[in-house]
Design a protein around this motif. Structure first.
Motif, PDB file in Angstrom:
ATOM      1  N   GLY A  63       0.792  -1.215   0.000  1.00 44.55           N
ATOM      2  CA  GLY A  63       0.000   0.000   0.000  1.00 44.55           C
ATOM      3  C   GLY A  63       0.828   1.270   0.000  1.00 44.55           C
ATOM      4  O   GLY A  63       0.285   2.349   0.259  1.00 44.55           O
ATOM      5  N   GLU A  64       2.126   1.191  -0.280  1.00 47.37           N
ATOM      6  CA  GLU A  64       2.972   2.378  -0.322  1.00 47.37           C
ATOM      7  C   GLU A  64       2.749   3.148  -1.623  1.00 47.37           C
ATOM      8  O   GLU A  64       2.762   2.560  -2.711  1.00 47.37           O
ATOM      9  CB  GLU A  64       4.446   1.999  -0.193  1.00 47.37           C
ATOM     10  N   ILE A  65       2.552   4.444  -1.488  1.00 41.32           N
ATOM     11  CA  ILE A  65       2.378   5.323  -2.650  1.00 41.32           C
ATOM     12  C   ILE A  65       3.732   5.950  -2.963  1.00 41.32           C
ATOM     13  O   ILE A  65       4.398   6.504  -2.074  1.00 41.32           O
ATOM     14  CB  ILE A  65       1.322   6.403  -2.356  1.00 41.32           C
ATOM     15  N   ARG A  66       4.141   5.893  -4.238  1.00 42.69           N
ATOM     16  CA  ARG A  66       5.430   6.417  -4.666  1.00 42.69           C
ATOM     17  C   ARG A  66       5.239   7.413  -5.812  1.00 42.69           C
ATOM     18  O   ARG A  66       4.257   7.362  -6.553  1.00 42.69           O
ATOM     19  CB  ARG A  66       6.368   5.289  -5.109  1.00 42.69           C
ATOM     20  N   VAL A  67       6.248   8.302  -5.954  1.00 41.81           N
ATOM     21  CA  VAL A  67       6.244   9.307  -7.021  1.00 41.81           C
ATOM     22  C   VAL A  67       6.707   8.655  -8.320  1.00 41.81           C
ATOM     23  O   VAL A  67       7.748   7.980  -8.347  1.00 41.81           O
ATOM     24  CB  VAL A  67       7.145  10.500  -6.649  1.00 41.81           C
ATOM     25  N   MET A  68       5.932   8.845  -9.405  1.00 40.18           N
ATOM     26  CA  MET A  68       6.269   8.242 -10.684  1.00 40.18           C
ATOM     27  C   MET A  68       6.428   9.282 -11.792  1.00 40.18           C
ATOM     28  O   MET A  68       6.515   8.917 -12.967  1.00 40.18           O
ATOM     29  CB  MET A  68       5.181   7.235 -11.084  1.00 40.18           C
ATOM     30  N   GLY A  69       6.436  10.575 -11.471  1.00 46.00           N
ATOM     31  CA  GLY A  69       6.579  11.597 -12.489  1.00 46.00           C
ATOM     32  C   GLY A  69       6.943  12.928 -11.874  1.00 46.00           C
ATOM     33  O   GLY A  69       7.026  13.074 -10.645  1.00 46.00           O
ATOM     34  N   PRO A  70       7.163  13.958 -12.702  1.00 40.87           N
ATOM     35  CA  PRO A  70       7.525  15.283 -12.175  1.00 40.87           C
ATOM     36  C   PRO A  70       6.340  15.943 -11.474  1.00 40.87           C
ATOM     37  O   PRO A  70       5.179  15.766 -11.848  1.00 40.87           O
ATOM     38  CB  PRO A  70       7.938  16.054 -13.433  1.00 40.87           C
ATOM     39  N   LEU A  71       6.653  16.729 -10.445  1.00 45.83           N
ATOM     40  CA  LEU A  71       5.648  17.437  -9.660  1.00 45.83           C
ATOM     41  C   LEU A  71       5.928  18.928  -9.727  1.00 45.83           C
ATOM     42  O   LEU A  71       7.090  19.358  -9.682  1.00 45.83           O
ATOM     43  CB  LEU A  71       5.668  16.963  -8.199  1.00 45.83           C
ATOM     44  N   ASP A  72       4.856  19.719  -9.823  1.00 46.62           N
ATOM     45  CA  ASP A  72       4.989  21.179  -9.892  1.00 46.62           C
ATOM     46  C   ASP A  72       3.838  21.771  -9.101  1.00 46.62           C
ATOM     47  O   ASP A  72       2.661  21.652  -9.484  1.00 46.62           O
ATOM     48  CB  ASP A  72       4.948  21.661 -11.343  1.00 46.62           C
TER      49      ASP A  72
END
Length: 626
Positions: free
Chosen positions: A418-427
């Motif tokens: 259930g871990e949520i991870r970053v998969m793209g750029p954030l702004d």
């Protein structure tokens, strides 16, 4: 009454008189003071040794399992302690001042263990004896002995089985072995305590074999067996042996099925019938058969017998820790007897396995809101969605993200954790938060894998703006080579390529080191060289600081520039071309000199012969000594 202090020794040759000042007063009257003169005369004196006559007394340590009436201490000139010098013990009298002790003092000054031995306690017991010694002339001395009884180190006599049941058939002959009892301990002996006068059985004192004394008939009796330590009879233990002599002219009931193995779902309702026994007997009708359920308390609380039917008593909860500790299985035994006679009985083993049923839907966590900086790297953990499920195994869930991952939803979720991870750029300037829909699906909660339940959960991810990023320059270190122009001219050297986040932020450049004589200056991001009339070549190492923002949010980076300036050799137009070179490593040669000594041949021969002669001398000396 004035007495001599315990342990005091009088010596007339050193002090032959003591003056004691005594004061006495009655209520309402004046104090009276008198003197008492004590004169010491030389004569035969009885002395006790120092440990015995000291205030604490002598100390003796014994074990609690010492045999009764064992000598523990002697007030005699022996290694055990006692008097230093006095006449024969037959002319001495020994008297025990305190009588609150189980120990015994003999007329010869021996301290004996109690008649019944010491109490086998786990704690240390201490007994104090105050002894007075007097010779035939009336001379006396006194002392004390402290006996410390330590816990016994030998193993206690115990029975592995406090109760035992034995069944034999009638017709067994005299002196045949019926059973054997065994106890743990040292020097173990056995005896029958009850019945007091056994008429049917006897026991071997050493081996513990129980034998019949005559031909046995149908009977049921109870034997109380004692095991004890032969050297310490107080160390003993008991066990009960139930002997049943079963008749051979009756048959036990026959039941179908002979073994019950059953699987039931956890949702089976109380009162449901699991199985019905069909039992028959050759000499009795079905009405004379009686059914009883035996087994662990957990099984007896969940099942009961109603005639020949085995029924459910309470709910069989597969999701409880108690059921899981039993391996989701309950064991019991159905005992079928004829006319309530235990000699004519049949035992039917029962094994009931509880199977899971997917009863509950997964539950979403409370307040599933996470924050992540907009500069989080690819694969960074944002948070963990901790869903719950009350079905066993608890919280066995799979996680999935509705809509999948993409530019509009730059996140992914681990299927198992259930871990949520970053998969793209954030702004954060384009989007300040994301609303994710996570699906929770339970697993392994039912025998039918198709019966799965799920729930959708809302998860909020907020982006944290990170202002004032460090400027990034490419490259961070440059090596340049230029040819100096004419004095007073302006000669561009290089242009620094730097950027910051956001890209629109303005950058400021400044030379912070290496420009002591002011030969270089910065025009924006361009480095300019100001030639002079100096003719020799010279390298310059410049440090340029690049920063963005202002005040407390100012963040800066440093760029290193190595500029090799070559003077003009011919009157040619100044060159503004910049040539970048790469430093090459110059090999470093290290020379190490090692001193070696080569002795001449005659020196080696003399040294060898001397060693052989020395070794031969040592061998001869050792041989003479041995």
């Amino acid at each position: 009454q004035v007495t001599l202090r315990a342990g005091a020794e009088l010596d007339a040759r050193r002090v032959n008189q003591y003056t004691l000042i005594l004061r006495a007063a009655c209520p309402g009257e004046d104090e009276v003071e008198e003197r008492l003169f004590v004169r010491v005369t030389a004569g035969h004196v009885l002395h006790c040794d120092t440990p015995f006559a000291s205030a604490e007394g002598d100390v003796v340590q014994v074990l609690a399992d010492v045999a009764p009436r064992t000598p523990l201490y002697a007030v005699l000139p022996q290694p055990l302690g006692g008097l230093t010098v006095f006449p024969s013990p037959s002319f001495l009298q020994f008297r025990l001042r305190n009588h609150n002790t189980p120990l015994t003092l003999t007329h010869r000054g021996l301290v004996l263990a109690p008649d019944n031995g010491f109490n086998p306690s786990k704690d240390t017991q201490i007994f104090r004896l105050e002894i007075e010694v007097m010779d035939r002339h009336g001379h006396n001395c006194s002392g004390a002995v402290r006996v410390q009884v330590l816990p016994s180190r030998r193993p206690r006599v115990t029975f592995p089985e406090p109760h035992r049941a034995v069944t034999v058939t009638e017709g067994i002959g005299p002196w045949e072995v019926v059973t054997q009892v065994r106890a743990r301990g040292d020097n173990v002996r056995y005896a029958i305590l009850a019945p007091v006068a056994p008429a049917l059985f006897t026991i071997d004192e050493v081996t513990g074999e129980i034998r019949s004394t005559r031909q046995l008939e149908m009977i049921r009796t109870h034997l109380l067996i004692r095991a004890y330590n032969a050297l310490h009879p107080d160390d003993h233990a008991t066990t009960t042996v139930n002997v049943t002599v079963q008749g051979t002219d009756h048959q036990a009931p026959r039941c179908v099925p002979a073994i019950i193995v059953f699987q039931v779902p956890e949702t089976v309702s109380p009162g449901s019938t699991l199985v019905t026994l069909r039992c028959t007997n050759s000499t009795s009708t079905d009405g004379c058969l009686h059914y009883a359920l035996e087994g662990p308390p957990s099984s007896l609380s969940h099942f009961f017998m109603e005639g020949p039917q085995l029924k459910v008593n309470t709910t069989l909860d597969y999701d409880s820790e108690t059921t899981a500790a039993l391996g989701f299985q309950f064991t019991a035994t159905i005992v079928v007897t004829v006319g309530r006679q235990p000699l004519q009985s049949t035992r039917v083993p029962v094994l009931v396995t509880v199977t899971p049923v997917n009863e509950f839907r997964p539950a979403c966590p409370n307040g599933a809101t996470f924050s992540v900086p907009e500069t989080a790297a690819f694969g960074s953990v944002v948070g963990r969605v901790a869903g719950t499920d009350r079905d066993y195994p608890l919280d066995s869930l799979e996680y999935s993200l509705e809509g999948g991952s993409g530019p509009a939803q730059p996140f992914s979720i681990d299927r198992h954790t259930g871990e949520i991870r970053v998969m793209g750029p954030l702004d954060s300037q384009q989007q300040k938060s994301y609303r994710l829909v996570v699906r929770l699906t339970d697993t392994h909660n039912d025998l039918d894998l198709r019966k799965r339940q799920s729930r959708l959960c809302d998860v909020s991810v907020r982006l944290q703006a990170v202002p004032g990023q460090l400027p990034v320059c490419s490259p961070e270190v440059q090596e340049l080579q230029i040819t100096a122009g004419s004095p007073g001219s302006r000669q561009p050297v290089t242009r620094l390529v730097c950027h910051s986040s956001p890209d629109s932020a303005a950058l400021t450049y400044s030379i912070v080191g290496g420009n002591e004589d002011g030969r270089f200056r910065l025009e924006g991001n361009t480095l300019v060289y100001l030639p002079n009339d100096r003719a020799e070549p010279r390298p310059f190492v410049l440090l340029v600081e690049v920063w963005g923002g202002s005040g407390a949010r100012r963040r800066s980076s440093v760029v290193a520039l190595v500029v090799h300036v070559t003077p003009r050799s011919t009157p040619v137009p100044p060159s503004t071309a910049t040539r970048r070179t790469t430093l090459q490593k110059v090999p470093l040669v290290v020379t190490q000199t090692e001193a070696v000594w080569h002795p001449p041949a005659w020196f080696v021969s003399v040294l060898t012969i001397s060693g052989v002669l020395l070794l031969a001398t040592l061998v001869c000396v050792a041989r003479n000594l041995l």
